[in-house]
Scaffold this active site. Structure first.
Site, mmCIF file in Angstrom:
data_model
loop_
_atom_site.group_PDB
_atom_site.id
_atom_site.type_symbol
_atom_site.label_atom_id
_atom_site.label_comp_id
_atom_site.label_asym_id
_atom_site.label_seq_id
_atom_site.Cartn_x
_atom_site.Cartn_y
_atom_site.Cartn_z
ATOM 1 N N HIS A 141 0.422 -0.911 -0.175
ATOM 2 C CA HIS A 141 -0.326 -0.277 -0.277
ATOM 3 C C HIS A 141 0.614 1.348 -0.303
ATOM 4 O O HIS A 141 2.088 0.985 0.297
ATOM 5 C CB HIS A 141 -0.973 -0.026 1.086
ATOM 6 C CG HIS A 141 -2.142 -1.357 0.964
ATOM 7 N ND1 HIS A 141 -2.814 -0.935 0.259
ATOM 8 C CD2 HIS A 141 -2.199 -1.753 2.521
ATOM 9 C CE1 HIS A 141 -3.770 -2.024 0.257
ATOM 10 N NE2 HIS A 141 -3.829 -2.569 1.727
ATOM 11 N N CYS A 183 -0.154 2.228 -4.309
ATOM 12 C CA CYS A 183 -0.782 3.509 -4.550
ATOM 13 C C CYS A 183 -0.193 4.803 -4.948
ATOM 14 O O CYS A 183 0.665 4.911 -3.032
ATOM 15 C CB CYS A 183 -2.168 3.543 -4.208
ATOM 16 S SG CYS A 183 -3.235 2.871 -4.134
#
Length: 302
Positions: A141, A183
């Protein structure tokens, strides 16, 4: 290819960051227990350059390709971070691709930040004289400016800074390649529809300096501020495209050309399919590359 030319590197100041504090120190590589390209008095010294000064391509004719580290993060201790279903597919596919390109692949699963740093430091301490390059991949992430280990967030520079020329001398003048699947924010890219067109050498001193941060390439799955898409069964769009392109053309084209076609695959072949969540439906993605490479990089046959 013969080793010619000497390169000088300068001391630098770097930041160390963990989940609790940021501290600054000079010549931090010595403090961490590995060499930094400086002599005992802290002055610069000369390092053997692995290729001719004005060579157009990196020397990829060392006995070994080099190490490829993959840090695969699926589960997190941070409550708001969900499990990254599909990341193991990415990891397996990328490991196979890097082995095809003759890398010695090492995979690490769900490490905490200090554990990641320990493994990276261990590699930076090694003698890479017989290696062409090094590659590090992080599957995790992320948000703008940060990635996540199992236990906390961190900035990527605390990983790649281990490999600057003054901290890892045996990789000076050699490629350091990073692939980041994460991301970089929560913005979405709805895309724009395009209508089909209907119109019919080695001169100079033998001793020279290079920047400590030269010869890095960092390929991000998406541009700053934006979402990065992952299919729970097939893996992320970026890793699918990267593996496909390198499997088909990895020994034919140079890396920047390969990454251009990776961007093409991600941009043109993928679109999100979430009709139950209209805001997330039919969204697009484009990878982003930061390069400090100074020559062409080709993964030629060993």
């Amino acid at each position: 290819m013969s080793e010619v030319g000497l390169v000088e590197v300068e001391p630098q100041q770097v930041e160390l960051q963990d989940s609790n504090k940021i501290s600054k120190c000079t010549d931090v590589a010595d403090a961490l227990g590995h060499g930094n390209g400086l002599n005992n008095s802290g002055n610069r010294y000369k390092i053997r350059m692995p290729v001719d000064r004005y060579a157009s391509e990196y020397n990829m004719n060392h006995p070994k390709r080099g190490l490829a580290l993959i840090f695969n993060h699926e589960h997190f201790e941070i409550p708001q971070l969900k499990a990254r279903t599909g990341t193991n597919v990415d990891c397996e596919n990328l490991a196979a691709t890097l082995k095809y390109l003759d890398f010695d692949v090492r995979v690490y699963k769900d490490l905490k930040l200090r554990e990641v740093q320990k493994e990276v430091e261990k590699v930076a301490m090694m003698d890479h004289s017989d290696h062409d390059c090094v590659s590090i991949t992080i599957l995790s992430h992320g948000e703008l400016g940060y990635l996540y280990a199992k236990d906390c967030q961190y900035k990527l520079d605390i990983i790649w800074s281990y490999f600057t020329a003054n901290r890892c001398p045996t990789l000076a003048g050699k490629p350091k390649v990073f692939f980041i699947q994460a991301c970089q924010g929560d913005q979405l890219d709805a895309g724009v529809t395009l209508a089909e067109r209907t119109e019919t050498d080695s001169a100079g001193s033998m001793s020279y300096k290079i920047p400590a941060h030269a010869d890095f390439l960092i390929a991000y799955s998406t541009i700053p501020g934006f979402y990065s898409w992952r299919n729970t069964q097939k893996g992320s769009w970026f890793m699918q495209s990267l593996c496909q392109e390198m499997n088909q053309h990895g020994k034919k084209y140079d890396l920047l050309t390969l990454l251009t076609f990776v961007a093409q695959r991600v941009a043109y072949d993928f679109e999100s399919n979430t009709p139950d969540i209209p805001m997330m439906h039919q969204q697009k993605q484009i990878p982003c590359v930061t390069t400090m490479l100074t020559r062409l990089l080709r993964f030629t046959d060993k």
